[in-house]
Design an enzyme around this catalytic site. Structure first.
Site, short mmCIF file in Angstrom:
data_model
loop_
_atom_site.label_atom_id
_atom_site.label_comp_id
_atom_site.label_asym_id
_atom_site.label_seq_id
_atom_site.Cartn_x
_atom_site.Cartn_y
_atom_site.Cartn_z
N ASP A 75 -38.12 -9.95 -22.63
CA ASP A 75 -39.62 -10.21 -22.33
C ASP A 75 -40.25 -9.76 -20.95
O ASP A 75 -39.32 -9.55 -20.13
CB ASP A 75 -40.12 -11.62 -22.62
CG ASP A 75 -39.91 -12.15 -23.78
OD1 ASP A 75 -40.07 -11.31 -25.00
OD2 ASP A 75 -40.04 -13.28 -24.18
N LYS A 88 -45.17 -7.79 -23.48
CA LYS A 88 -46.35 -7.06 -23.18
C LYS A 88 -46.35 -6.18 -21.97
O LYS A 88 -45.82 -6.29 -21.24
CB LYS A 88 -47.21 -8.05 -22.83
CG LYS A 88 -48.32 -8.56 -23.94
CD LYS A 88 -49.41 -9.45 -23.35
CE LYS A 88 -49.99 -10.63 -24.23
NZ LYS A 88 -51.12 -11.20 -23.41
N MET A 100 -50.44 -20.64 -19.29
CA MET A 100 -51.32 -20.05 -20.06
C MET A 100 -52.72 -20.55 -19.99
O MET A 100 -53.49 -20.40 -21.09
CB MET A 100 -50.74 -19.77 -21.54
CG MET A 100 -49.27 -18.96 -21.66
SD MET A 100 -48.53 -19.05 -23.29
CE MET A 100 -48.07 -20.84 -23.41
#
Ligand SMILES: C[S@@+](CC[C@H](N)C(=O)[O-])C[C@H]1O[C@@H](n2cnc3c(N)ncnc32)[C@H](O)[C@@H]1O
Length: 263
Positions: free
Chosen positions: A44, A66, A179
């Protein structure tokens, strides 16, 4: 992606591995052994790339995180890739930031792999939720100050603010939010509604890495501090009296130094 159901490599298996919070030294020995033994590694964005040096030269490395805010692979595609590569290549290591079971979707990936008959295992990692505050001398519990802590996601599956934050704001616990930067204003409002305007708050971006940045304030001042210091994702938000421990450490140390100079 088509998954052939019948043929399975002799060593086909999935190990979901925690890479730790960012500092490459904060990985477990067991995780390093798994990396050395991997045929394929799927990693990741929050994983420190230096950890990939533990793999063999012929290990296939696939970035599935991402990039510039966009996902190269959707979760479904990652699941399929794990099964596909395990079947064709053998040992797949799924390397994830922090601990794979703390907002890491590690459990989902294991379930998916198991549903195709693969052996699965997990190697826990040091979660950013604990390590990032710790690196900034913020203990999540401290005798006489706090008896528990919550670790909450700021953003739920439905992209809403978790309702647990409102509950946590009522408690005396240390509240750690992951987050949560995109919903900081809403989160602050919840603490203000509980009259916790002066409660200490720390926001740590890219904790335990060379890019680390920190902002310290109170519920009422933290948004301005975020803006002044240009703090953004990935970041950990900590609410609680424990945030004062860093200042306390400095104070105690300075007092000792002053005494030593005077004697
Ligand atoms: C999808 S969650 C994964 C958490 C991970 N499984 C763990 O245990 O640390 C990602 C969020 O964790 C937090 N995070 C992870 N690493 C971080 C770091 N080094 N510094 C600050 N926040 C971090 C941020 O809130 C980020 O948006």
């Amino acid at each position: 992606m088509e998954i052939k159901k019948n043929k399975i490599h002799k060593w086909a298996r999935l190990t979901v591995v925690g890479a730790g919070p960012g500092d490459p030294d904060l990985i477990t020995l067991k995780a390093v052994k798994a990396l050395k033994n991997a045929d394929v590694v799927l990693y990741d964005a929050l994983v420190n790339k230096a950890l990939l040096n533990y793999t063999n030269p012929n290990t296939e490395l696939i970035f599935v995180g991402k990039r510039k805010g966009c996902y190269k692979y959707q979760q479904e595609q990652i699941n399929e890739l794990i099964v596909d590569r395990a079947k064709s290549n053998g040992h797949v290591v799924r390397l994830k930031g922090g601990d794979p079971f703390i907002f890491g979707r590690g459990a989902e990936e294991m379930e998916y792999a198991a549903s195709f008959g693969l052996e699965t295992a997990v190697i826990p990692g040091i979660s950013s939720s604990l390590a990032v505050p710790a690196y900034q001398n913020i203990p999540l519990t401290k005798r006489g100050s706090t008896e528990s802590f919550w670790v909450i996601t700021g953003t739920t599956k439905q992209h809403k603010l978790s309702r647990d934050i409102a509950l946590a704001a009522k408690s005396k616990a240390t509240v750690v939010i992951l987050m949560g930067m995109g919903k900081l204003s809403e989160i602050i409002t919840l603490f203000q509604a509980e009259g916790k305007n002066q409660l200490p708050v720390a926001i740590i971006q890219d904790g335990t890495t060379v890019r680390e940045k920190i902002g310290i304030g109170t519920v009422d001042t933290i948004e301005q501090i975020v803006s002044d210091n240009e703090l953004s994702n990935p970041a950990i938000i900590v609410f609680g009296e424990v945030v004062n421990h860093r200042a306390q450490l400095v104070k105690v140390k300075n007092e000792v130094t002053t005494k030593q100079l005077a004697s």
